[in-house]
Design a protein around this motif. Sequence first.
Motif, PDB file in Angstrom:
ATOM      1  N   VAL A  20      28.739  42.741 -18.831  1.00 16.98           N
ATOM      2  CA  VAL A  20      28.758  44.430 -18.372  1.00 16.98           C
ATOM      3  C   VAL A  20      27.604  44.179 -16.996  1.00 16.98           C
ATOM      4  N   SER A  21      28.393  45.544 -16.078  1.00 21.32           N
ATOM      5  CA  SER A  21      27.515  45.512 -14.804  1.00 21.32           C
ATOM      6  C   SER A  21      27.400  47.318 -14.856  1.00 21.32           C
ATOM      7  N   LEU A  22      26.406  47.163 -14.730  1.00 21.20           N
ATOM      8  CA  LEU A  22      26.356  48.885 -13.927  1.00 21.20           C
ATOM      9  C   LEU A  22      26.722  49.569 -12.781  1.00 21.20           C
ATOM     10  N   ILE A  23      27.124  51.131 -12.566  1.00 20.74           N
ATOM     11  CA  ILE A  23      27.317  51.474 -10.992  1.00 20.74           C
ATOM     12  C   ILE A  23      26.210  52.442 -10.882  1.00 20.74           C
ATOM     13  N   VAL A  58      25.987  59.385 -16.098  1.00 19.39           N
ATOM     14  CA  VAL A  58      26.900  60.442 -15.978  1.00 19.39           C
ATOM     15  C   VAL A  58      28.316  60.151 -17.223  1.00 19.39           C
ATOM     16  N   SER A  59      28.624  61.172 -17.544  1.00 16.82           N
ATOM     17  CA  SER A  59      29.795  61.891 -18.754  1.00 16.82           C
ATOM     18  C   SER A  59      30.736  60.368 -18.934  1.00 16.82           C
ATOM     19  N   SER A  60      31.120  59.885 -17.834  1.00 10.89           N
ATOM     20  CA  SER A  60      32.796  58.876 -18.057  1.00 10.89           C
ATOM     21  C   SER A  60      32.545  57.397 -18.136  1.00 10.89           C
ATOM     22  N   THR A  61      31.008  57.496 -17.874  1.00  4.94           N
ATOM     23  CA  THR A  61      30.320  55.549 -18.342  1.00  4.94           C
ATOM     24  C   THR A  61      30.884  54.878 -19.326  1.00  4.94           C
ATOM     25  N   GLN A  97      34.855  63.941  -8.274  1.00  3.39           N
ATOM     26  CA  GLN A  97      36.383  63.485  -7.573  1.00  3.39           C
ATOM     27  C   GLN A  97      36.639  62.257  -8.839  1.00  3.39           C
ATOM     28  N   GLY A  98      35.779  61.797  -9.595  1.00  2.00           N
ATOM     29  CA  GLY A  98      35.882  60.876 -10.636  1.00  2.00           C
ATOM     30  C   GLY A  98      36.077  59.280 -10.251  1.00  2.00           C
ATOM     31  N   ALA A  99      34.680  59.070  -9.530  1.00  2.00           N
ATOM     32  CA  ALA A  99      34.113  57.593  -8.991  1.00  2.00           C
ATOM     33  C   ALA A  99      33.782  57.443 -10.400  1.00  2.00           C
ATOM     34  N   PRO A 100      33.992  55.300  -9.941  1.00  2.00           N
ATOM     35  CA  PRO A 100      32.957  55.492 -11.534  1.00  2.00           C
ATOM     36  C   PRO A 100      31.574  54.921 -11.199  1.00  2.00           C
ATOM     37  N   VAL A 101      31.300  55.910 -11.815  1.00  2.00           N
ATOM     38  CA  VAL A 101      29.832  55.635 -11.519  1.00  2.00           C
ATOM     39  C   VAL A 101      28.927  55.560 -12.660  1.00  2.00           C
ATOM     40  N   ASP A 102      28.087  54.955 -13.113  1.00  2.00           N
ATOM     41  CA  ASP A 102      28.006  55.201 -15.068  1.00  2.00           C
ATOM     42  C   ASP A 102      25.978  55.695 -14.715  1.00  2.00           C
ATOM     43  N   VAL A 103      24.854  56.057 -13.813  1.00  2.00           N
ATOM     44  CA  VAL A 103      24.592  56.575 -14.028  1.00  2.00           C
ATOM     45  C   VAL A 103      23.909  57.165 -12.425  1.00  2.00           C
ATOM     46  N   PHE A 104      23.493  58.541 -11.735  1.00  2.00           N
ATOM     47  CA  PHE A 104      23.654  58.904 -10.504  1.00  2.00           C
ATOM     48  C   PHE A 104      22.138  59.714 -10.750  1.00  2.00           C
ATOM     49  N   ALA A 105      21.251  58.913  -9.386  1.00  2.00           N
ATOM     50  CA  ALA A 105      20.065  58.716  -9.294  1.00  2.00           C
ATOM     51  C   ALA A 105      19.927  60.202  -7.639  1.00  2.00           C
ATOM     52  N   ALA A 106      20.057  61.280  -8.068  1.00  6.20           N
ATOM     53  CA  ALA A 106      19.962  62.419  -6.745  1.00  6.20           C
ATOM     54  C   ALA A 106      18.749  62.323  -6.433  1.00  6.20           C
ATOM     55  N   ALA A 107      18.527  62.706  -5.050  1.00  3.13           N
ATOM     56  CA  ALA A 107      16.800  62.540  -3.682  1.00  3.13           C
ATOM     57  C   ALA A 107      17.013  64.170  -4.110  1.00  3.13           C
ATOM     58  N   LEU A 130      29.791  66.602 -16.593  1.00  2.00           N
ATOM     59  CA  LEU A 130      29.912  66.064 -15.314  1.00  2.00           C
ATOM     60  C   LEU A 130      28.381  64.430 -16.193  1.00  2.00           C
ATOM     61  N   VAL A 131      27.498  64.604 -16.966  1.00  2.00           N
ATOM     62  CA  VAL A 131      26.615  64.640 -16.729  1.00  2.00           C
ATOM     63  C   VAL A 131      25.821  64.588 -18.002  1.00  2.00           C
ATOM     64  N   ILE A 132      25.463  63.640 -18.814  1.00  2.00           N
ATOM     65  CA  ILE A 132      25.549  63.927 -20.385  1.00  2.00           C
ATOM     66  C   ILE A 132      23.689  63.689 -20.490  1.00  2.00           C
ATOM     67  N   SER A 133      24.098  65.258 -20.801  1.00  2.00           N
ATOM     68  CA  SER A 133      22.849  66.472 -21.113  1.00  2.00           C
ATOM     69  C   SER A 133      21.205  66.253 -21.157  1.00  2.00           C
ATOM     70  N   GLU A 134      21.272  64.914 -22.169  1.00  5.00           N
ATOM     71  CA  GLU A 134      20.210  65.277 -22.616  1.00  5.00           C
ATOM     72  C   GLU A 134      19.327  63.260 -21.983  1.00  5.00           C
ATOM     73  N   THR A 135      20.712  63.043 -21.537  1.00  2.00           N
ATOM     74  CA  THR A 135      20.078  61.677 -20.167  1.00  2.00           C
ATOM     75  C   THR A 135      19.013  62.376 -18.820  1.00  2.00           C
ATOM     76  N   VAL A 136      19.025  63.801 -18.761  1.00  2.00           N
ATOM     77  CA  VAL A 136      18.589  64.046 -17.602  1.00  2.00           C
ATOM     78  C   VAL A 136      16.871  64.375 -17.198  1.00  2.00           C
ATOM     79  N   ALA A 137      16.764  63.682 -16.856  1.00  3.80           N
ATOM     80  CA  ALA A 137      15.530  63.207 -16.190  1.00  3.80           C
ATOM     81  C   ALA A 137      14.946  63.531 -14.524  1.00  3.80           C
TER      82      ALA A 137
END
Length: 277
Positions: free
Chosen positions: A44-47, A238-241, A89-99, A112-119
Motif C-alpha cells: 500500500v502506497s498513499l498519494i 479523495v472519493s476515487s481512492t 480531472q481525475g489525477a490519482p490522489v488518495d488525500v488532498f491537503a489544501a492551503a 470528489l472528496v468524502i464529506s465525512e473526512t473533511v477536516a
Amino acid sequence: MKLRLTIFFTLVGFVLVSCASADPPAASTSANNPPVPSGMSDSVSLIVAAAADLTPAFQELGTLFTQQTGIEVVFNFGSTGQLAQQIAQGAPVDVFAAANQSYIAELEQDGLVISETVALYAQGRITLWTRADSPLNFETLDDLMQPEVTRIAIANPEHAPYGVAAREALESVGLWEALEPKLILGENVAQTLQFAETGNVDVAIVALSLSIAAGDDGRYALIPAELHNPLDQALAVVSSTAHETEARQFAVFVNSEAGREIMRRYGFILPGEEPIP
C-alpha cells in the motif's frame, strides 16, 4: 540548513517525492504509536497531494506515519489551485491537503472528496523573508517601499492561497498598486521562497512554515494576521481512492497528537488554539 524544494506540475501524471523510509521500524502499540493493522498489504502506497507550504512539515509527518503504520506515503506538493484542478480531472490522489478550505468545499460539492473526512487541520501565516546576507532589512510591509527594493516575490494569487493572502495584506496597507510592477509571481509559495533564496528577488512574502524551515539561511518578519483573510487549511480523502482505509488513517494522523506536535513546530495555528497576533 537551506530548504531544498522542487515542485513539478503535470496534469497527466505526477513527479512524486517519497518521504517514507524503505524499511520502516516496527511499530509500538502505545496510544500515540498505533500498531500496523493486521492483514494490511505491505504494498500500500498513499498519494497525498499537499499545498506547498506543507512541504517540510508533511515530509516529517509522513516519515513518522510510515514508521508507525507501515503505510508508505508519497507526496505531490504544489499550488492548491493547481492540485485541485488535477484532482477534478481525475489525477490519482488518495488525500488532498489544501492551503485554503474553499478548495476542499468546491471538491466536496462536486462529490470528489468524502464529506465525512473533511477536516480543518491548520491555519497558516505569512512572512516577509529575505536572505541572511541581504543588506536590506524588512520589519513591516512599509519597508517594501525602500528605493533599493526592485523585485518582490509572491505566490500567484490566481491559484495559490498564500499569494492571495500576500495580495490582501498589501491591499490592506495601501501598497498593492505601488508595488505591483515590482512583483515576481511564483507558481506556488515554495517556488516564491526559492526566488528569494537564490537572490533573484530582494524579498519574498511566503509561508511562516517555510521561513522556519529555512533556518539561518534567512531572516523573516511575521505579517499581522488582521491584514489578510485567515488561511484556514483543510484536508479530505479523495472519493476515487483505492485505499480508503489507509487514506482515512493518514487524514486522522495529521490531527493526532503526534501530527499536531509537528505542525506546531512549523508555525501553524492548530484547530482549538489561539493565533499569534
